[in-house]
Design a protein around this motif. Structure first.
Motif, PDB file in Angstrom:
ATOM      1  N   MET A 139       0.841  -1.191   0.000  1.00 54.62           N
ATOM      2  CA  MET A 139       0.000   0.000   0.000  1.00 54.62           C
ATOM      3  C   MET A 139       0.878   1.243   0.000  1.00 54.62           C
ATOM      4  SD  MET A 139      -2.935  -1.122   2.734  1.00 54.62           S
ATOM      5  CE  MET A 139      -4.269  -0.277   1.884  1.00 54.62           C
TER       6      MET A 139
ATOM      7  N   ILE B 164      -3.947   3.762  -0.488  1.00 49.21           N
ATOM      8  CA  ILE B 164      -3.984   3.288  -1.874  1.00 49.21           C
ATOM      9  C   ILE B 164      -3.394   1.880  -1.921  1.00 49.21           C
ATOM     10  CG2 ILE B 164      -3.324   3.738  -4.261  1.00 49.21           C
ATOM     11  CD1 ILE B 164      -2.858   6.651  -3.511  1.00 49.21           C
ATOM     12  N   THR B 165      -4.177   0.920  -2.371  1.00 48.91           N
ATOM     13  CA  THR B 165      -3.694  -0.441  -2.564  1.00 48.91           C
ATOM     14  C   THR B 165      -2.906  -0.511  -3.870  1.00 48.91           C
ATOM     15  OG1 THR B 165      -5.600  -1.351  -1.396  1.00 48.91           O
ATOM     16  CG2 THR B 165      -4.392  -2.841  -2.848  1.00 48.91           C
ATOM     17  N   ILE B 166      -1.726  -1.146  -3.829  1.00 49.82           N
ATOM     18  CA  ILE B 166      -0.850  -1.217  -4.998  1.00 49.82           C
ATOM     19  C   ILE B 166      -0.628  -2.686  -5.351  1.00 49.82           C
ATOM     20  CG2 ILE B 166       1.405  -0.607  -5.947  1.00 49.82           C
ATOM     21  CD1 ILE B 166       1.523   1.640  -3.811  1.00 49.82           C
ATOM     22  N   LEU B 167      -1.153  -3.108  -6.488  1.00 52.96           N
ATOM     23  CA  LEU B 167      -1.025  -4.499  -6.917  1.00 52.96           C
ATOM     24  C   LEU B 167       0.191  -4.647  -7.828  1.00 52.96           C
ATOM     25  CD1 LEU B 167      -4.738  -5.383  -7.770  1.00 52.96           C
ATOM     26  CD2 LEU B 167      -3.546  -5.541  -5.571  1.00 52.96           C
TER      27      LEU B 167
ATOM     28  N   GLY C 218      -6.968   2.568  -5.701  1.00 50.75           N
ATOM     29  CA  GLY C 218      -5.998   1.497  -5.928  1.00 50.75           C
ATOM     30  C   GLY C 218      -5.171   1.811  -7.159  1.00 50.75           C
ATOM     31  N   SER C 219      -4.224   0.927  -7.447  1.00 47.74           N
ATOM     32  CA  SER C 219      -3.456   1.032  -8.684  1.00 47.74           C
ATOM     33  C   SER C 219      -2.693  -0.272  -8.900  1.00 47.74           C
ATOM     34  CB  SER C 219      -2.458   2.192  -8.644  1.00 47.74           C
ATOM     35  OG  SER C 219      -1.832   2.325  -9.913  1.00 47.74           O
TER      36      SER C 219
ATOM     37  N   ARG D  10     -12.341   4.886  -2.123  1.00 46.84           N
ATOM     38  CA  ARG D  10     -11.574   3.666  -2.379  1.00 46.84           C
ATOM     39  C   ARG D  10     -10.649   3.891  -3.564  1.00 46.84           C
ATOM     40  NH1 ARG D  10     -11.520  -0.736   0.908  1.00 46.84           N
ATOM     41  NH2 ARG D  10     -13.781  -0.554   1.085  1.00 46.84           N
TER      42      ARG D  10
ATOM     43  N   LEU E   6     -13.600  -4.517  -2.408  1.00 46.74           N
ATOM     44  CA  LEU E   6     -13.884  -3.333  -3.209  1.00 46.74           C
ATOM     45  C   LEU E   6     -15.259  -2.750  -2.901  1.00 46.74           C
ATOM     46  CD1 LEU E   6     -12.600  -1.638  -5.447  1.00 46.74           C
ATOM     47  CD2 LEU E   6     -13.702  -3.138  -7.114  1.00 46.74           C
TER      48      LEU E   6
END
Length: 530
Positions: A89, A95-98, A462-463, A460, A350
């Motif tokens: 994150m 922010i969630t980072i995949l 993310g990226s 919410r 989500l």
């Protein structure tokens, strides 16, 4: 007919690999070129250098997982194939980072969307960031080369109902949309690309460039974290790696020393700057880890009367760039619209809420569509990106502030997505925000979106795209490496990954990394052979 396991067959033929978790003693390895990272940049570079007759050593922090290991189960896949067990994150946790973390890197778990770098982006880099030799015409043959190598072509089957929402809504409103090119061959249309492809259809580095490298005598070291470069004046004299346990959670105590003529960093926009920071690499203008970009993403959910089944079929096959350049290159923050797949664990996170309300939202999953907006950051003075920092244990974290400029883009994206979803026939729309509920008309959606307090944690975000942090360019005051990926201060160090990009690119970046890495690696091979 069973799917062949390419690695099992290759290892039986004598491919040379080292499993860091099984080392009983310290290890020393030598190569012409050591490459840190096995994703789009590292895999592409390895194949080209090994084809040129150079001995290549690929180094991967994560495990080696192959087709027989991909069981399409979220708990197993997320824990073993993603950075920090899918827990990576931003520094503030908002922010969630995949990102992938296994042999093949993020190419192993991405959703196969493959776009060329937009011409507007390439022109901006040349004009504003002193990038030379990478204009649209100059890059075109490299994009074509990698598209052919990896089977990149527009998805030929009809979109699944989840993606068809975006097509139908855009058509109804007269908005631009197109079919997404995907890097697949013989795809079974399962829809579980984010958990590793069990059929070897996805043309990831795991089944393309890495096997080609090993077939030519290259070597692979996995479950080994590149800890620091050893420096001797203007040269890198070695690389120290820490052997990791089988779960890639903690070092085992064993160390690996790597010696090479040349070193290529390809760990991505967070891990590559972190390695330079841990190594105290020369950085006279404080550029390492700066201007790191994410394509921040926000989401809009919609419920339909008809089945959507967002967990089946090619995960991404339709996109819209209608809003991407609507205010020029450096105007307000604009965005690309796409659709994510929704498997249960991902969807439960989500869609938000707790207990009974979450259960009710999940009960509607078979009739739920989610749309996402990729915000194009880095082109405006109010879009400076973030900074990679080191925690006390040396692991990296990305500090990524959200500016009013970015929040304006988020709000406009919420409006665009809601309008498209209602136009496609949605009975209710939910801007994915802690203070939002489902609304049943476009007028209600507009009023709700305008009333939302857009702030961290409530919105919410993310990226899956990390770019920048080691920008390329001819001016060392702005850039870490030159336009050929060569470090400005260290003679035998190059960078071939998304950290090169001076801004975000405004599209899913894997094909951009493939093409730039192919071009830079080909030039590097000529220099090393000379």
């Amino acid at each position: 007919m069973p799917v062949p396991d390419l690695f099992a067959e290759g290892l039986a033929r004598g491919w040379k690999t080292y499993d860091g978790s099984r080392l009983e003693d310290d290890l020393t390895l030598e190569a012409d070129v050591a490459i840190v990272g096995t994703g789009a940049g590292g895999g592409t570079t390895a194949e080209i250098l090994s084809a040129a007759g150079l001995k290549v050593l690929l180094i991967e922090e994560g495990p080696l997982k192959t087709s027989r290991d991909f069981k399409l189960q979220e708990p197993e896949a997320y824990a073993s194939l993603y950075q920090e067990g899918i827990g990576r994150m931003s520094k503030d946790g908002a922010i969630t980072i995949l990102q992938g973390r296994a042999v093949g890197g993020t190419t192993l778990v991405n959703w196969t969307s493959s776009f060329r770098t937009p011409a507007q982006t390439l022109e901006h880099w040349a004009r504003e960031h002193a990038v030379q030799g990478h204009g649209e015409a100059e890059m075109a043959p490299w994009f074509a080369k990698m598209e052919e190598r990896l089977g990149v072509a527009p998805w030929a089957l009809p979109p699944n109902p989840n993606n068809d929402v975006l097509r139908a809504g855009c058509e109804k409103l007269g908005l631009h949309w197109k079919v997404i090119p995907r890097n697949v061959r013989g795809c079974w249309n399962l829809g579980y690309c984010g958990m590793g492809c069990p059929t070897n259809a996805k043309q990831s580095m795991l089944v393309t460039t890495i096997p080609a490298t090993l077939e030519r005598g290259g070597e692979l070291l996995y479950l080994a974290r590149a800890e620091r470069l050893l420096l001797d004046g203007e040269q890198v004299s070695g690389l120290e790696c820490l052997a990791m346990d089988a779960r890639c959670v903690a070092p085992t105590g064993r160390r690996i020393r790597v010696r090479a003529r040349h070193y290529v960093l390809a760990g991505g926009g967070i891990n590559t700057p972190a390695l330079l920071l841990r190594s105290a690499a020369p950085d006279p203008h404080d550029r390492v880890g700066k201007r790191t970009f994410l394509h921040p993403v926000n989401f809009s959910a919609a419920q339909f009367d008809t089945p959507i089944n967002p967990f089946y079929g090619a995960p991404q096959s339709i996109y819209s760039d209608h809003f991407q350049w609507d205010d020029g290159v450096a105007g307000r923050m604009s965005y690309k619209l796409e659709v994510p797949p929704l498997h249960p664990a991902l969807a439960a996170t989500l869609l938000g809420r707790f207990g009974e309300e979450n259960a009710l939202r999940m009960a509607e999953l078979p009739r739920t569509n989610v749309m996402l907006a990729l915000l194009r950051d880095g082109f405006h003075p109010d879009s400076p990106g973030g900074s990679v920092e080191l925690r006390s244990d040396g692991t990296p974290v990305l500090d990524y502030p959200m500016t009013p400029y970015a929040w304006d883009g988020i709000r406009r994206a919420f409006h665009s997505m809601a309008e498209i979803q209602f136009a496609a026939g949605a009975k209710a729309v939910l801007p994915v925000h802690a203070d939002a509920g489902y609304v049943r008309s476009l007028a209600e959606a507009r009023a709700l979106i305008d009333s939302l307090s857009l702030e961290l944690y409530r919105t919410r975000l993310g990226s899956a795209h990390v770019m920048g942090g080691c920008a390329m360019g001819e001016d060392p005051r702005q850039a870490v490496v030159d336009s050929l990926g060569r470090h400005h201060q260290l003679e035998n160090l190059s960078i071939h990954d998304g950290s090169l990009f001076p801004t975000s690119i405004g599209a899913n970046p894997q094909l951009s990394v493939y093409a730039f890495s192919a071009k830079l690696a080909s030039a590097l091979a000529e220099r090393l052979k000379a």
